[in-house]
Design an enzyme around this catalytic site. Sequence first.
Site, PDB file in Angstrom:
ATOM      1  N   ALA A   1      56.524  46.158  32.839  1.00 21.90           N
ATOM      2  CA  ALA A   1      56.782  47.366  32.059  1.00 21.90           C
ATOM      3  C   ALA A   1      57.772  48.303  32.748  1.00 21.90           C
ATOM      4  CB  ALA A   1      55.463  48.095  31.793  1.00 21.90           C
TER       5      ALA A   1
ATOM      6  N   VAL B   1      44.187  47.517  31.968  1.00 21.03           N
ATOM      7  CA  VAL B   1      43.427  46.324  31.617  1.00 21.03           C
ATOM      8  C   VAL B   1      44.057  45.082  32.230  1.00 21.03           C
ATOM      9  CG1 VAL B   1      42.613  44.895  29.715  1.00 21.03           C
ATOM     10  CG2 VAL B   1      42.664  47.382  29.467  1.00 21.03           C
TER      11      VAL B   1
ATOM     12  N   GLU C   1      44.053  41.666  31.416  1.00 22.85           N
ATOM     13  CA  GLU C   1      43.631  40.875  30.258  1.00 22.85           C
ATOM     14  C   GLU C   1      43.072  39.516  30.652  1.00 22.85           C
ATOM     15  OE1 GLU C   1      43.173  41.722  27.311  1.00 22.85           O
ATOM     16  OE2 GLU C   1      44.590  43.243  26.657  1.00 22.85           O
TER      17      GLU C   1
ATOM     18  N   SER D   1      51.919  42.810  38.820  1.00 24.36           N
ATOM     19  CA  SER D   1      51.070  42.220  37.788  1.00 24.36           C
ATOM     20  C   SER D   1      49.635  42.684  37.982  1.00 24.36           C
ATOM     21  CB  SER D   1      51.139  40.689  37.857  1.00 24.36           C
ATOM     22  OG  SER D   1      50.028  40.105  37.203  1.00 24.36           O
ATOM     23  N   ARG D   2      49.037  43.263  36.936  1.00 23.60           N
ATOM     24  CA  ARG D   2      47.650  43.711  37.022  1.00 23.60           C
ATOM     25  C   ARG D   2      46.711  42.542  37.306  1.00 23.60           C
ATOM     26  NH1 ARG D   2      49.626  46.693  32.543  1.00 23.60           N
ATOM     27  NH2 ARG D   2      48.714  45.216  31.077  1.00 23.60           N
ATOM     28  N   ASN D   3      47.006  41.384  36.699  1.00 27.44           N
ATOM     29  CA  ASN D   3      46.144  40.222  36.901  1.00 27.44           C
ATOM     30  C   ASN D   3      46.254  39.695  38.328  1.00 27.44           C
ATOM     31  OD1 ASN D   3      45.027  39.584  34.073  1.00 27.44           O
ATOM     32  ND2 ASN D   3      47.194  39.898  33.695  1.00 27.44           N
TER      33      ASN D   3
ATOM     34  N   THR E   1      58.200  40.241  31.550  1.00 26.01           N
ATOM     35  CA  THR E   1      58.488  41.639  31.233  1.00 26.01           C
ATOM     36  C   THR E   1      57.538  42.590  31.957  1.00 26.01           C
ATOM     37  OG1 THR E   1      57.118  41.297  29.250  1.00 26.01           O
ATOM     38  CG2 THR E   1      59.499  41.268  28.936  1.00 26.01           C
TER      39      THR E   1
ATOM     40  N   THR F   1      54.439  36.663  36.779  1.00 28.80           N
ATOM     41  CA  THR F   1      53.141  37.310  36.994  1.00 28.80           C
ATOM     42  C   THR F   1      52.336  36.676  38.125  1.00 28.80           C
ATOM     43  OG1 THR F   1      52.194  35.980  35.213  1.00 28.80           O
ATOM     44  CG2 THR F   1      52.911  38.170  34.648  1.00 28.80           C
TER      45      THR F   1
ATOM     46  N   LYS G   1      48.621  40.125  25.001  1.00 28.24           N
ATOM     47  CA  LYS G   1      48.451  38.747  25.450  1.00 28.24           C
ATOM     48  C   LYS G   1      46.982  38.485  25.763  1.00 28.24           C
ATOM     49  CE  LYS G   1      53.128  38.821  27.367  1.00 28.24           C
ATOM     50  NZ  LYS G   1      53.964  38.815  28.592  1.00 28.24           N
TER      51      LYS G   1
ATOM     52  N   LYS H   1      48.752  32.411  31.183  1.00 29.73           N
ATOM     53  CA  LYS H   1      49.386  32.845  32.435  1.00 29.73           C
ATOM     54  C   LYS H   1      48.638  34.016  33.053  1.00 29.73           C
ATOM     55  CE  LYS H   1      51.391  36.843  31.117  1.00 29.73           C
ATOM     56  NZ  LYS H   1      51.412  38.150  31.828  1.00 29.73           N
TER      57      LYS H   1
END
Length: 334
Positions: free
Chosen positions: A138, A278, A280, A253-255, A136, A247, A106, A190
């Site tokens: 992981a 990462v 993104e 969520s990494r972000n 989703t 997210t 993404k 997003k």
Amino acid sequence: MSANGKPVGVLGAGAWGTALAQMLASDGRDVLIWALEPELVEEINSRRTNSLYLPSVSLYPSIAATGELGDFAACDTALVVTPAQHLGRVLGGMASHPRDLILCSKGIEAGSGRLMNDVAKAAAPASDIAILSGPTFAHEVAAGLPTAVTLACGGGKGQWARIAPIIARPQFRPYYSDDIVGAEIGGAVKNVLAIACGVVDGLGLGQNARAALIARGYAEMLRFGEALGARRETLAGLCGLGDLVLTCSSTASRNFSLGKALGEGKSSVELMADRRTVAEGAHTAPVLVELAAQHGVAMPIVTAVDHLLRGAAAAEVVTRLLARPLTTEQENPA
């Protein structure tokens, strides 16, 4: 194995790629996963674990890892789960490509401003391109917890008939679309909005503020998507609103986690230099700002995130957002 006896490929052994491989192998299907790190290839094949990216999962025995892109000549279908900024390079390094490439990354390519489907088409012109996107995390997919996703097929119903049976599981339900632009834009935008929601959490601004930001961020997603030809109903679905809500609400969520750290006062330079996984949205934000300007689309929240990532103080950026001129909720200021 797939219906024709060939393994399904997964390009990328990060958390998301590993989770997808685990999901695909849950019915005994043979899955070939590509990892960049030789030690990770060895670990997956010998210990059935991925301690680097998804340590909580014991991998199914039908998953085989490789470090050779040429091995994917044996696959008719491959899920591409490399970081968005490396997708073109990885596909360009393959001598031949599977008939169906399902893009699960993404983002928008920095420098060119290309969506992932355009990057993939340039690198693999003979392949049919599909986009898999939706809510989703992981670790939940790897654990077999239920979700639903958009599977947007550039090859139309014919491609859907080939790949939906490969993807679908009782706990992983794909829905058909032919709007690959909409599916991509939902996933890319997003990520940036999740950083903004993390900032709200890091600053302790409350649940009301986060809900308002999600709603206003969704309006930005709609404006930008429609300007690029996406359909409104696509962005109102799993790959847009569904993924956005997920997210923007969890440190899984990494972000969101990146934004939360920014809101707590941590340096953007140090955070980006120190992250193994990462986020993104950090790569997408500046190119999204540029594309929005080219199309005359106002995206003040995305612009604010870009300023944060360039080093602006979180409290200062939020103050500027709150000081914007009052207007109607549906207005699209130039």
